[in-house]
Design a protein around this motif. Structure first.
Motif, PDB file in Angstrom:
ATOM      1  N   GLU A 249       0.832  -1.208   0.000  1.00  0.00           N
ATOM      2  CA  GLU A 249       0.000   0.000   0.000  1.00  0.00           C
ATOM      3  C   GLU A 249       0.865   1.256   0.000  1.00  0.00           C
ATOM      4  O   GLU A 249       0.599   2.222  -0.722  1.00  0.00           O
ATOM      5  CB  GLU A 249      -0.917  -0.020   1.219  1.00  0.00           C
ATOM      6  CG  GLU A 249      -1.599   1.302   1.558  1.00  0.00           C
ATOM      7  CD  GLU A 249      -2.644   1.736   0.530  1.00  0.00           C
ATOM      8  OE1 GLU A 249      -3.015   2.932   0.558  1.00  0.00           O
ATOM      9  OE2 GLU A 249      -3.077   0.905  -0.287  1.00  0.00           O
ATOM     10  N   LEU A 250       1.931   1.249   0.797  1.00  0.00           N
ATOM     11  CA  LEU A 250       2.792   2.422   0.888  1.00  0.00           C
ATOM     12  C   LEU A 250       3.486   2.713  -0.439  1.00  0.00           C
ATOM     13  O   LEU A 250       3.574   3.864  -0.867  1.00  0.00           O
ATOM     14  CB  LEU A 250       3.842   2.222   1.985  1.00  0.00           C
ATOM     15  CG  LEU A 250       4.686   3.464   2.261  1.00  0.00           C
ATOM     16  CD1 LEU A 250       4.154   4.191   3.497  1.00  0.00           C
ATOM     17  CD2 LEU A 250       6.151   3.138   2.456  1.00  0.00           C
ATOM     18  N   PHE A 251       3.980   1.668  -1.096  1.00  0.00           N
ATOM     19  CA  PHE A 251       4.700   1.872  -2.347  1.00  0.00           C
ATOM     20  C   PHE A 251       3.769   2.244  -3.498  1.00  0.00           C
ATOM     21  O   PHE A 251       4.162   2.987  -4.404  1.00  0.00           O
ATOM     22  CB  PHE A 251       5.521   0.632  -2.709  1.00  0.00           C
ATOM     23  CG  PHE A 251       6.841   0.562  -1.999  1.00  0.00           C
ATOM     24  CD1 PHE A 251       7.997   1.008  -2.620  1.00  0.00           C
ATOM     25  CD2 PHE A 251       6.943   0.072  -0.709  1.00  0.00           C
ATOM     26  CE1 PHE A 251       9.226   0.961  -1.967  1.00  0.00           C
ATOM     27  CE2 PHE A 251       8.155   0.013  -0.050  1.00  0.00           C
ATOM     28  CZ  PHE A 251       9.302   0.462  -0.683  1.00  0.00           C
ATOM     29  N   LEU A 252       2.543   1.747  -3.460  1.00  0.00           N
ATOM     30  CA  LEU A 252       1.595   2.051  -4.537  1.00  0.00           C
ATOM     31  C   LEU A 252       0.875   3.378  -4.322  1.00  0.00           C
ATOM     32  O   LEU A 252       0.565   4.090  -5.294  1.00  0.00           O
ATOM     33  CB  LEU A 252       0.565   0.924  -4.663  1.00  0.00           C
ATOM     34  CG  LEU A 252       1.086  -0.421  -5.163  1.00  0.00           C
ATOM     35  CD1 LEU A 252      -0.040  -1.456  -5.159  1.00  0.00           C
ATOM     36  CD2 LEU A 252       1.678  -0.289  -6.570  1.00  0.00           C
ATOM     37  N   ASN A 253       0.620   3.722  -3.056  1.00  0.00           N
ATOM     38  CA  ASN A 253      -0.161   4.924  -2.766  1.00  0.00           C
ATOM     39  C   ASN A 253       0.469   5.762  -1.654  1.00  0.00           C
ATOM     40  O   ASN A 253      -0.132   5.935  -0.584  1.00  0.00           O
ATOM     41  CB  ASN A 253      -1.599   4.543  -2.359  1.00  0.00           C
ATOM     42  CG  ASN A 253      -2.300   3.739  -3.434  1.00  0.00           C
ATOM     43  OD1 ASN A 253      -2.481   4.214  -4.550  1.00  0.00           O
ATOM     44  ND2 ASN A 253      -2.703   2.521  -3.099  1.00  0.00           N
ATOM     45  N   PRO A 254       1.679   6.291  -1.855  1.00  0.00           N
ATOM     46  CA  PRO A 254       2.292   7.124  -0.807  1.00  0.00           C
ATOM     47  C   PRO A 254       1.497   8.411  -0.613  1.00  0.00           C
ATOM     48  O   PRO A 254       1.084   9.053  -1.589  1.00  0.00           O
ATOM     49  CB  PRO A 254       3.689   7.408  -1.371  1.00  0.00           C
ATOM     50  CG  PRO A 254       3.543   7.295  -2.857  1.00  0.00           C
ATOM     51  CD  PRO A 254       2.515   6.220  -3.070  1.00  0.00           C
TER      52      PRO A 254
END
Length: 323
Positions: free
Chosen positions: A243-248
């Motif tokens: 989630e962090l890498f796709l939607n920072p």
């Protein structure tokens, strides 16, 4: 039923007193890690990653001191117990793999002697039993001829072997919580991959909870279940790794991810984050990333942004997030 965290950090503050005045190297950090989970903590040098870990282990030395918060290991506040009790926790219930084993290991004692001291203290066993346990752990982490290496001094081992010995030492008393503080920084890429694979394999074998510190986003993406991003001693963002890498959401997280070179992509110049990290005593009252942030608004410099849950499990401290 909600799972009880193995480690829970609440509003942790660690302050250093310098000639320029006191500053908070860790400023109101909160997070938790469940059993068997790996939490990656990422950020550039000086953001407070290692100070956070040393604070959890109560290894901060003057002019630094932990000035606030709680560190709960299975519900027990480690900041409230005495040093004698903490010595029983260190190496027993929680352990740490240090960044540079050559400075962490005692150069005048053999690997076996250093492991025996820890094992005999926490396992309450004989020297013979301790030696058997130490050799077994050296074998488990892939050190060849472990019985011979038991009698070796740190300088007689290569960098990769020293790091494996450090891992063996850290895991020799079956800790429930392991802190790995940039354990692959000084190693070449091939050895780095072996060490990461080793840590992951041992974590699964012993069902350990791990806090993994690094500035390498590639390593974080491979090893972590969740990621917390820090900057200037403060919390920026936390989410599941994918989630962090796709939607920072935080501009700093987005800038870090954007600055990574992409496989197969040819560019004349890599993207960078404009500006530089302010000196600790020059950080703004509000968000520490203000002077480098393209999305900064007036309140960013003077007000500390609250931590907001943008979606379940994804929290950010920003007045003007990317999404």
């Amino acid at each position: 039923m909600q799972e009880t965290p193995v480690i829970e950090v609440k509003n942790l503050e660690t302050t250093f007193v310098t000639k320029a005045g006191p500053f908070k190297a860790v400023n109101n950090i909160s997070y938790s890690i469940n059993k068997g989970q790996t939490m990656g903590i990422v950020g550039e040098s000086g953001c407070g990653k290692s100070v956070t870990s040393y604070s959890l282990m109560r290894l901060i030395e003057r002019p630094g001191t932990v000035t606030g918060g709680q560190v709960l290991l299975n519900g027990r506040d480690l900041l409230k117990i005495n040093e004698s009790q903490m010595e029983e926790v260190r190496g027993g219930e929680m352990a740490m793999i240090f960044q540079e084993p050559m400075t962490a290991l005692n150069p005048v004692l053999t690997i076996g002697r250093q492991m025996d001291e820890q094992i005999m203290r926490h396992k309450k066993c004989t020297q013979k039993e301790s030696k058997e346990r130490a050799i077994e752990m050296l074998r488990l982490v892939g050190i060849p001829s472990p019985a011979e290496r038991y009698n070796s001094y740190p300088h007689q081992l290569s960098g990769g072997m020293r790091q494996r010995a450090m891992i063996a030492m850290a895991l020799s008393c079956d800790p429930m919580f392991l802190i790995a503080d940039e354990p692959t920084t000084a190693l070449d890429v091939t050895i780095q991959a072996q060490i990461l694979e080793l840590i992951q394999g041992l974590q699964q074998k012993f069902n350990m909870t791990v806090q993994f510190i690094t500035h390498d986003l590639g390593v974080i993406s491979e090893i972590s279940d969740r990621v917390m991003v820090m900057y200037g001693g403060q919390f920026c963002e936390q989410a599941d790794t994918q989630e962090l890498f796709l939607n920072p959401l935080h501009p700093y997280t987005a800038a870090l991810i954007a600055s990574r070179p992409k496989f197969g992509e040819r560019v004349a110049r890599l993207r960078t984050i404009e500006g530089s990290v302010p000196a600790p005593h020059e950080l703004p009252k509000g968000c520490p990333f203000t002077n480098r942030c393209p999305r900064a608004v007036n309140e960013c410099a003077v007000l500390k942004p609250p931590v907001v849950e943008f979606k379940p499990g994804h929290t950010v401290a920003c007045f003007n997030p990317v999404a």
